[in-house]
Design an enzyme around this catalytic site. Structure first.
Site, short mmCIF file in Angstrom:
data_model
loop_
_atom_site.label_atom_id
_atom_site.label_comp_id
_atom_site.label_asym_id
_atom_site.label_seq_id
_atom_site.Cartn_x
_atom_site.Cartn_y
_atom_site.Cartn_z
N GLU A 267 -2.19 2.21 -15.85
CA GLU A 267 -1.52 1.83 -14.58
C GLU A 267 -2.19 2.50 -13.39
O GLU A 267 -1.52 3.18 -12.59
CB GLU A 267 -0.04 2.26 -14.63
CG GLU A 267 0.78 1.65 -15.74
CD GLU A 267 2.19 2.24 -15.82
OE1 GLU A 267 2.50 3.17 -15.04
OE2 GLU A 267 2.98 1.78 -16.65
N PRO A 268 -3.49 2.35 -13.20
CA PRO A 268 -4.12 3.01 -12.06
C PRO A 268 -3.76 2.32 -10.74
O PRO A 268 -3.66 1.10 -10.68
CB PRO A 268 -5.62 2.85 -12.34
CG PRO A 268 -5.71 1.58 -13.12
CD PRO A 268 -4.45 1.51 -13.95
N TYR B 165 -1.72 3.79 -0.59
CA TYR B 165 -0.56 4.49 -0.01
C TYR B 165 -0.72 4.69 1.49
O TYR B 165 -0.33 5.72 2.03
CB TYR B 165 -0.33 5.83 -0.73
CG TYR B 165 -0.19 5.67 -2.23
CD1 TYR B 165 0.93 5.03 -2.76
CD2 TYR B 165 -1.17 6.14 -3.11
CE1 TYR B 165 1.06 4.85 -4.13
CE2 TYR B 165 -1.03 5.97 -4.48
CZ TYR B 165 0.08 5.33 -4.99
OH TYR B 165 0.20 5.15 -6.34
N GLY C 22 -2.64 7.67 -12.23
CA GLY C 22 -2.71 9.05 -11.76
C GLY C 22 -4.09 9.63 -11.52
O GLY C 22 -4.19 10.75 -11.01
N ARG D 19 0.61 9.94 4.96
CA ARG D 19 0.22 10.95 3.96
C ARG D 19 -0.02 12.34 4.57
O ARG D 19 0.42 13.33 4.00
CB ARG D 19 -1.00 10.48 3.15
CG ARG D 19 -0.80 9.13 2.44
CD ARG D 19 -1.87 8.82 1.41
NE ARG D 19 -1.77 9.71 0.27
CZ ARG D 19 -2.53 10.76 0.08
NH1 ARG D 19 -3.51 11.04 0.92
NH2 ARG D 19 -2.35 11.53 -0.96
N CYS E 165 6.58 10.51 18.57
CA CYS E 165 7.22 11.70 19.13
C CYS E 165 7.66 12.67 18.05
O CYS E 165 8.85 12.86 17.81
CB CYS E 165 8.42 11.27 19.97
SG CYS E 165 7.90 10.15 21.24
N GLU E 166 6.71 13.24 17.35
CA GLU E 166 6.99 14.26 16.33
C GLU E 166 5.77 15.16 16.24
O GLU E 166 4.63 14.66 16.24
CB GLU E 166 7.16 13.62 14.94
CG GLU E 166 8.30 12.67 14.85
CD GLU E 166 9.16 12.91 13.62
OE1 GLU E 166 9.07 13.98 13.00
OE2 GLU E 166 9.92 11.98 13.33
N ARG F 157 -4.20 4.33 -7.02
CA ARG F 157 -5.10 4.96 -6.05
C ARG F 157 -6.58 4.83 -6.42
O ARG F 157 -7.42 4.55 -5.57
CB ARG F 157 -4.74 6.43 -5.95
CG ARG F 157 -5.47 7.19 -4.86
CD ARG F 157 -5.23 8.70 -4.97
NE ARG F 157 -3.92 9.08 -5.36
CZ ARG F 157 -2.96 9.47 -4.51
NH1 ARG F 157 -3.20 9.57 -3.24
NH2 ARG F 157 -1.76 9.80 -4.96
N1 LLP Z 1 2.59 4.26 -12.67
C1 LLP Z 1 3.74 4.80 -12.22
C2 LLP Z 1 4.93 4.72 -13.05
C3 LLP Z 1 3.77 5.44 -10.98
O1 LLP Z 1 4.89 5.99 -10.55
C4 LLP Z 1 2.59 5.52 -10.19
C5 LLP Z 1 2.58 6.18 -8.90
C6 LLP Z 1 1.41 4.90 -10.70
C7 LLP Z 1 1.46 4.29 -11.94
C8 LLP Z 1 0.12 4.90 -9.94
O2 LLP Z 1 -0.36 6.19 -9.72
P1 LLP Z 1 -1.83 6.38 -9.10
O3 LLP Z 1 -2.83 5.87 -10.11
O4 LLP Z 1 -1.89 5.63 -7.83
O5 LLP Z 1 -1.91 7.84 -8.89
N2 LLP Z 1 2.57 8.16 -2.15
C9 LLP Z 1 1.83 9.14 -2.90
C10 LLP Z 1 1.57 8.71 -4.31
C11 LLP Z 1 2.83 8.38 -5.09
C12 LLP Z 1 2.56 7.86 -6.46
C13 LLP Z 1 3.78 7.32 -7.08
N3 LLP Z 1 3.61 6.75 -8.39
C14 LLP Z 1 0.54 9.46 -2.15
O6 LLP Z 1 0.32 8.90 -1.07
O7 LLP Z 1 -0.23 10.30 -2.58
#
Ligand code: LLP
Length: 414
Positions: free
Chosen positions: A273-274, A370, A239, A312, A342-343, A276
């Site tokens: 769990e990083p 993403y 996150g 995004r 086409c949107e 992004r």
């Molecule tokens: N762990 C779990 C259980 C998750 O659901 C996620 C992301 C992560 C880890 C990794 O999160 P991060 O570190 O990448 O923030 N499509 C969206 C983001 C959706 C994230 C979903 N879960 C976007 O483009 O912003």
């Protein structure tokens, strides 16, 4: 260090000009920097040398097997959410013993595949899932290692579509209801309780929500210990946000230090769990200006990448910086940067001041996370290739799709 830098007026990925990549591989095309991936992982890990830990890259952010392989070689584990992601991790040379399996809807087949591979832990998201996992494990004569994903009800202060830790989200078990679920789990013969897991959302730019969540998780761990349920790891989820525009997310060191302080030397393994934060700014999307359409009310730069390549902006109204691959002085004009789909929602950026000509190459930044992973074939558009740069070498890590691939599985009626 920034691995996408201007050199003599041309933006480079490490030591390769992005204009050369566009010429060689065509556009649209995603470009990743191996050094940027490596540095992000090493920086994250640097603050954790004194503690037992595992960084599980969230595969959904960028599942390309070359990306996964870079992380696997650095010792990463992986956070998966499907049998498909498990297959990718294994194909990429990832160690199944470092895999955690998250997600609210794991099927029995996916559970079987993960038990067969011998993963580290299932992050179980409901009491019903626990019952099913126990049955599946029994059928295989195995014991499934589990964490319960708890929902700490903290506000991550991020976009509502990517906020997951509030009690009205579909994710996890409300933290106040967790103890009886743990007691059930502890009594199941084919379940072994290992940890507590929590993930509150994505693109979070402050430390406080993470620490609030951890505080609540630590409270739960204490209560579980009183019930003689021992927790050997805490998974704090992912996150951490990145800078797309002018956000100032915490640095990895600040984040890990705050977590370690909160832990106060408690003997427990930490899982992260990083997604992004490890890949987002390690990639860009190259696109060519097809047409400039100047009108009284708005000017449009119509480019060859679209919402199917980077959804995004359309989905979250997300901002991605867009810069020319080659700088040019002179007067700038304000453009809507739009694709050919086409949107009306098919835009990559609003109100961007640029001095453009047709055939210019634009660089859509922060497209390592993403982007390709959420790409689609909408409007029967082939998905773009992915290139990994390593110093002055380019490696094609996914070919451009062929149009005939897109309907190869379809059949006319007899
Ligand atoms: N762990 C779990 C259980 C998750 O659901 C996620 C992301 C992560 C880890 C990794 O999160 P991060 O570190 O990448 O923030 N499509 C969206 C983001 C959706 C994230 C979903 N879960 C976007 O483009 O912003």
């Amino acid at each position: 260090m920034n691995f996408f830098e201007l050199k003599s007026g041309v933006l480079h990925a490490e030591n390769v000009a992005l204009t050369d990549i566009a010429e060689q591989y065509g556009t649209p095309c995603y470009v990743y920097s191996k050094q940027a991936l490596t540095q992000a992982f090493n920086d994250f890990q640097a603050g954790l040398s004194t503690t037992d830990h595992l960084i599980c890259f969230a595969v959904k952010a960028n599942p390309n097997i070359a990306v996964l392989n870079v992380f696997a070689q650095l010792g990463a584990g992986f956070d998966i959410v499907s049998g498909g992601e498990l297959a990718r991790v294994l194909a990429a040379g990832g160690d199944p013993k470092k895999v955690v399996f998250s997600g609210v809807g794991k099927t029995a087949d996916e559970m079987r595949a993960a038990l067969g591979a011998g993963i580290l832990c299932f992050n179980v998201e409901s009491a019903s899932e626990l019952v099913r996992l126990n049955q599946v494990a029994e059928g295989m004569g195995k014991v499934a290692p589990v964490s319960l994903r708890v929902n700490p009800n903290v506000d991550a202060k991020t976009h509502p579509y990517i906020s997951t830790g509030l009690k009205n989200n579909k994710f996890g078990v409300a933290i106040d209801d967790a103890v009886p679920v743990y007691q059930k789990a502890a009594a199941m013969p084919n379940i072994a309780v290992h940890g507590v897991d929590c993930h509150i959302g994505s693109q979070i730019t402050e430390i406080a929500p993470f620490i609030d969540a951890l505080d609540r998780v630590l409270g739960l761990v204490e209560v579980l210990e009183d019930h003689k349920i021992h927790i050997s790891h805490i998974d704090v989820g992912g996150g951490i946000g990145i800078t797309y525009d002018n956000e100032t997310p915490p640095e990895f060191k600040q984040y890990t230090q705050a977590i370690l302080e909160k832990l106060n030397k408690k003997q427990v393994k930490l899982l992260f769990e990083p997604g992004r934060a490890l890949v987002g700014n390690a990639g860009v999307l190259l696109t060519k200006v097809e047409y400039l359409k100047l009108a009284e009310s708005k000017n449009f730069a119509i480019v060859d990448a679209a919402m199917n390549d980077l959804m995004r902006p359309a989905l979250y109204d997300a901002y991605h910086d867009i810069v020319p691959a080659q700088t040019r002085g002179g007067e700038k004009t304000v453009y809507e940067i739009v694709g050919p789909v086409c949107e009306t929602g098919d835009f990559l950026g609003h109100d961007r001041a640029l001095n453009l000509r047709e055939n210019d190459i634009l660089v859509v930044k922060s497209a390592g996370a993403y982007a390709m992973s959420m790409a689609s074939n909408y409007n029967t558009r082939a998905r773009a290739p992915e290139i990994m740069v390593d110093n002055n070498q380019c490696h094609i890590v996914r070919e451009r799709e062929q149009i005939t691939d897109l309907f190869a599985l379809e059949r006319k009626m007899p």
